[in-house]
Design a protein around this motif. Structure first.
Motif, mmCIF file in Angstrom:
data_model
loop_
_atom_site.group_PDB
_atom_site.id
_atom_site.type_symbol
_atom_site.label_atom_id
_atom_site.label_comp_id
_atom_site.label_asym_id
_atom_site.label_seq_id
_atom_site.Cartn_x
_atom_site.Cartn_y
_atom_site.Cartn_z
ATOM 1 N N ALA A 1 -28.516 29.418 5.747
ATOM 2 C CA ALA A 1 -29.430 30.109 4.831
ATOM 3 C C ALA A 1 -30.853 30.003 5.390
ATOM 4 O O ALA A 1 -31.717 29.360 4.807
ATOM 5 N N PRO A 2 -31.093 30.619 6.545
ATOM 6 C CA PRO A 2 -32.379 30.441 7.216
ATOM 7 C C PRO A 2 -33.573 30.917 6.399
ATOM 8 O O PRO A 2 -34.669 30.371 6.551
ATOM 9 N N ALA A 3 -33.379 31.894 5.528
ATOM 10 C CA ALA A 3 -34.505 32.363 4.714
ATOM 11 C C ALA A 3 -34.944 31.293 3.726
ATOM 12 O O ALA A 3 -36.149 31.138 3.454
ATOM 13 N N VAL A 4 -33.995 30.534 3.175
ATOM 14 C CA VAL A 4 -34.341 29.426 2.281
ATOM 15 C C VAL A 4 -35.063 28.343 3.074
ATOM 16 O O VAL A 4 -36.084 27.802 2.637
ATOM 17 N N ALA A 5 -34.537 28.018 4.244
ATOM 18 C CA ALA A 5 -35.140 26.981 5.081
ATOM 19 C C ALA A 5 -36.570 27.344 5.458
ATOM 20 O O ALA A 5 -37.488 26.511 5.360
ATOM 21 N N ALA A 6 -36.787 28.586 5.870
ATOM 22 C CA ALA A 6 -38.115 29.003 6.308
ATOM 23 C C ALA A 6 -39.108 29.000 5.150
ATOM 24 O O ALA A 6 -40.247 28.518 5.284
ATOM 25 N N ALA A 7 -38.695 29.531 3.999
ATOM 26 C CA ALA A 7 -39.593 29.592 2.852
ATOM 27 C C ALA A 7 -39.944 28.199 2.350
ATOM 28 O O ALA A 7 -41.106 27.915 2.021
ATOM 29 N N SER A 8 -38.951 27.317 2.308
ATOM 30 C CA SER A 8 -39.192 25.957 1.825
ATOM 31 C C SER A 8 -40.095 25.180 2.777
ATOM 32 O O SER A 8 -40.991 24.450 2.352
ATOM 33 N N ALA A 9 -39.857 25.347 4.085
ATOM 34 C CA ALA A 9 -40.695 24.673 5.072
ATOM 35 C C ALA A 9 -42.132 25.156 4.988
ATOM 36 O O ALA A 9 -43.084 24.355 5.034
ATOM 37 N N ASP A 10 -42.316 26.459 4.860
ATOM 38 C CA ASP A 10 -43.659 27.030 4.745
ATOM 39 C C ASP A 10 -44.350 26.526 3.482
ATOM 40 O O ASP A 10 -45.530 26.134 3.507
ATOM 41 N N ALA A 11 -43.611 26.511 2.373
ATOM 42 C CA ALA A 11 -44.185 26.069 1.097
ATOM 43 C C ALA A 11 -44.596 24.608 1.145
ATOM 44 O O ALA A 11 -45.657 24.223 0.626
ATOM 45 N N MET A 12 -43.779 23.770 1.770
ATOM 46 C CA MET A 12 -44.123 22.353 1.866
ATOM 47 C C MET A 12 -45.240 22.109 2.873
ATOM 48 O O MET A 12 -46.057 21.203 2.711
ATOM 49 N N GLY A 13 -45.296 22.911 3.921
ATOM 50 C CA GLY A 13 -46.371 22.778 4.885
ATOM 51 C C GLY A 13 -47.733 23.099 4.305
ATOM 52 O O GLY A 13 -48.759 22.574 4.762
ATOM 53 N N LYS A 14 -47.750 23.956 3.284
ATOM 54 C CA LYS A 14 -48.998 24.353 2.631
ATOM 55 C C LYS A 14 -49.157 23.706 1.245
ATOM 56 O O LYS A 14 -50.011 24.124 0.462
ATOM 57 N N ALA A 15 -48.341 22.701 0.957
ATOM 58 C CA ALA A 15 -48.319 22.116 -0.388
ATOM 59 C C ALA A 15 -49.640 21.442 -0.742
ATOM 60 O O ALA A 15 -50.348 20.912 0.129
ATOM 61 N N MET A 16 -49.962 21.452 -2.038
ATOM 62 C CA MET A 16 -51.076 20.680 -2.581
ATOM 63 C C MET A 16 -50.525 19.333 -3.021
ATOM 64 O O MET A 16 -49.543 19.282 -3.774
ATOM 65 N N ILE A 17 -51.145 18.250 -2.546
ATOM 66 C CA ILE A 17 -50.656 16.901 -2.840
ATOM 67 C C ILE A 17 -51.729 16.132 -3.584
ATOM 68 O O ILE A 17 -52.882 16.061 -3.148
ATOM 69 N N ASP A 18 -51.341 15.591 -4.727
ATOM 70 C CA ASP A 18 -52.244 14.790 -5.559
ATOM 71 C C ASP A 18 -51.505 13.513 -5.935
ATOM 72 O O ASP A 18 -50.823 13.452 -6.950
ATOM 73 N N GLY A 19 -51.633 12.486 -5.101
ATOM 74 C CA GLY A 19 -50.866 11.260 -5.316
ATOM 75 C C GLY A 19 -49.387 11.542 -5.145
ATOM 76 O O GLY A 19 -48.956 12.063 -4.110
ATOM 77 N N ALA B 1 -45.306 31.228 -0.673
ATOM 78 C CA ALA B 1 -44.305 30.882 0.341
ATOM 79 C C ALA B 1 -42.984 30.493 -0.309
ATOM 80 O O ALA B 1 -41.903 30.927 0.125
ATOM 81 N N PHE B 2 -43.056 29.675 -1.355
ATOM 82 C CA PHE B 2 -41.832 29.223 -2.016
ATOM 83 C C PHE B 2 -41.068 30.394 -2.612
ATOM 84 O O PHE B 2 -39.843 30.498 -2.480
ATOM 85 N N MET B 3 -41.780 31.311 -3.261
ATOM 86 C CA MET B 3 -41.124 32.431 -3.924
ATOM 87 C C MET B 3 -40.595 33.470 -2.951
ATOM 88 O O MET B 3 -39.822 34.354 -3.331
ATOM 89 N N ALA B 4 -40.981 33.371 -1.678
ATOM 90 C CA ALA B 4 -40.471 34.314 -0.678
ATOM 91 C C ALA B 4 -39.013 34.047 -0.336
ATOM 92 O O ALA B 4 -38.336 34.908 0.229
ATOM 93 N N GLY B 5 -38.520 32.860 -0.669
ATOM 94 C CA GLY B 5 -37.129 32.526 -0.367
ATOM 95 C C GLY B 5 -36.178 33.098 -1.399
ATOM 96 O O GLY B 5 -36.555 33.358 -2.550
ATOM 97 N N PRO B 6 -34.906 33.277 -1.029
ATOM 98 C CA PRO B 6 -33.919 33.816 -1.974
ATOM 99 C C PRO B 6 -33.535 32.803 -3.045
ATOM 100 O O PRO B 6 -33.651 31.595 -2.862
ATOM 101 N N ASP B 7 -33.073 33.321 -4.159
ATOM 102 C CA ASP B 7 -32.585 32.523 -5.286
ATOM 103 C C ASP B 7 -31.083 32.308 -5.061
ATOM 104 O O ASP B 7 -30.282 33.213 -5.275
ATOM 105 N N ILE B 8 -30.707 31.102 -4.623
ATOM 106 C CA ILE B 8 -29.304 30.844 -4.295
ATOM 107 C C ILE B 8 -29.007 29.366 -4.485
ATOM 108 O O ILE B 8 -29.872 28.510 -4.267
#
Length: 357
Positions: free
Chosen positions: A215-233, A242-249
Motif C-alpha cells: 500500500a505505497p500510497a498509505v506509506a508515502a502519505a503517512s511518512a510525509d505527514a509525520m515528517g511535517k508533524a507539529m510536536i508539542d511534548g 499530507a495525511f489526508m492524501a492517503g487512501p482510506d483503507i
C-alpha cells in the motif's frame, strides 16, 4: 524485548447509543467496570515488564479526552498521535510505526483497539510472548480469538501451518470477511478459523516495509505527514494535507491479507469487542432468568433482558423479555435484544434530523 502498546482510539461506538455519544464515544465511558474502556486497555499491559509507555492514536477532537483519561490513572504516554481526520487503521498504525522507527527503532509494537474486553489476562500474556518471538523473527502477527459460537459479525482468520521455530504460532492461510451464518457455522465447527479481533504485534520496520510493498500510497502519505508533524511534548499532530492524501483503507486489506509473512497466534482469553448491547448482555452478570441489570433498574416477570441505567431515570421492566432498555442523561433506548446491531440506524436518523433542523 521492548514493546510499545499502540492503542487505536478513533472509533465512534454508535451501536452503544445513547451511552456512547459523538462527543464521548464508548472507549471513554465506563461500560463494563468502574474505569473507562481505554483506561482498562492501557492498564492491561502497564505492569508487564516488556511493555513501554503507551502510544495513543486518536482524532484531534478527542485529544483532550485522551489526556484526561491518562491523567486519571497516572500514566504518562510515550506519544499521543492526533489524526486530523479518520483515515482507517492502515494509516493509524503507520504513523505510530513512523514514530517508533524514529525514536526506538529496535522496539516492537502491539496494536490494540481501545474498546475491547479481555477477561483472561494470563492467556493474553502467554499469547503476547509467543507473538513477540515470531515478530522478532520477522513475522507480522495477528491474534486469532478462539470463537465461542458461529458469529456473522466478525471477520475470520484461517490457520495455516505451524511455525517451525515458535510454539503456538501459525502461518495465516487466509483472511475471511464477515460470513453468512452457514459459513460461520462451518468455520466454528471446523476448528481452523478464529475471530479477527484487530490486534497485531510486529516491528515498526517490518510493518513499514510491508506497507511500502502493498500500500505505497498509505506509506508515502503517512511518512510525509509525520515528517511535517507539529510536536508539542507528547502530542504529535501529523500534517493534515499530507495525511489526508492517503487512501482510506484498513490494515487488513492494505497489508495483512497481502503479506507473505503474516502469522496468527490463537488465544482463548474471554474476549469481547462489546460492539452492541447484546454483546454486553452476553458478558454481564445475569440472574436466574437471564436478566442483566446495571444501575437503578429491575425486572418483574421477564427474562433475557439487559437493563442499563447511567445518569438517567430508573427503569422498571414488567412482563417483557429479550429486550434492551438503556436510560442515560442523553437519551433512552428500548429495543429487542436481537436488534442491537441496528442501533446504528438510530444514530443515522438523529444525524439526518440534526442536519435538517
Amino acid at each position: 524485548m521492548r514493546i510499545y502498546p499502540v492503542i487505536l482510539s478513533g472509533g465512534s461506538g454508535t451501536r452503544l447509543w445513547p451511552l456512547s455519544q459523538p462527543h464521548k464515544p464508548k472507549q471513554f465511558v465506563s461500560v463494563v467496570t468502574d474505569r473507562s474502556m481505554i483506561q482498562e486497555t492501557i492498564l492491561r499491559v502497564a505492569d508487564q515488564p516488556e511493555f513501554l509507555a503507551p502510544i495513543i492514536v486518536s482524532g484531534e477532537s478527542q485529544g483532550h479526552l485522551v489526556a484526561e483519561q491518562l491523567a486519571a490513572i497516572g500514566i504518562e504516554p510515550a506519544a499521543i498521535l492526533l489524526e486530523p481526520a479518520a483515515r482507517n487503521t492502515a494509516a493509524a498504525v503507520a504513523i505510530a510505526a513512523y514514530w517508533i522507527a524514529a525514536n526506538d527503532a529496535d522496539a516492537l509494537m502491539m496494536v490494540m483497539p481501545s474498546d475491547h474486553v479481555i477477561a483472561d489476562l494470563d492467556s493474553l500474556y502467554v499469547a503476547i510472548r509467543a507473538a513477540a518471538q515470531a515478530a522478532q523473527a520477522g513475522c507480522l502477527v495477528t491474534f486469532g480469538i478462539q470463537p465461542t459460537h458461529a458469529e456473522t459479525g466478525y471477520g475470520y482468520i484461517e490457520r495455516g501451518a505451524a511455525l517451525a521455530d515458535v510454539a503456538n504460532v501459525h502461518r495465516v492461510a487466509n483472511f475471511h470477511e464477515k460470513p453468512p451464518l452457514p459459513l460461520a457455522t462451518s468455520y466454528f465447527e471446523g476448528g481452523q478459523h478464529y475471530w479477527n479481533g484487530g490486534m497485531f504485534l510486529f516491528s515498526a520496520g517490518n510493518y513499514l516495509a510491508a506497507l511500502a510493498d502493498h500500500a505505497p500510497a498509505v506509506a508515502a502519505a503517512s511518512a510525509d505527514a509525520m515528517g511535517k508533524a507539529m510536536i508539542d511534548g507528547a502530542i504529535v499532530r501529523p500534517e493534515a494535507d499530507a495525511f489526508m492524501a492517503g487512501p482510506d483503507i484498513s490494515i487488513d486489506h492494505a497489508v495483512m491479507e497481502r503479506a507473505t509473512n503474516a502469522a496468527v497466534v490463537p488465544v482463548d482469553m474471554g474476549w469481547s469487542d462489546v460492539g452492541s448491547w447484546d454483546a454486553l448482555w452476553t458478558i454481564c452478570d445475569r440472574d436466574a432468568q437471564g436478566n442483566g441489570v446495571n444501575g437503578d433498574g429491575f425486572v418483574i416477570d421477564g427474562a433475557g433482558n439487559l437493563i442499563y441505567v447511567s445518569d438517567g431515570p430508573p427503569v422498571a421492566a414488567l412482563g417483557v423479555s429479550d429486550c434492551v432498555i438503556v436510560s442515560t442523561a442523553e437519551g433512552i433506548l428500548v429495543a429487542p435484544r436481537d436488534r442491537s446491531q441496528d442501533v446504528k440506524k438510530i444514530v443515522d436518523h438523529l444525524k439526518r434530523r440534526g442536519a435538517a433542523a
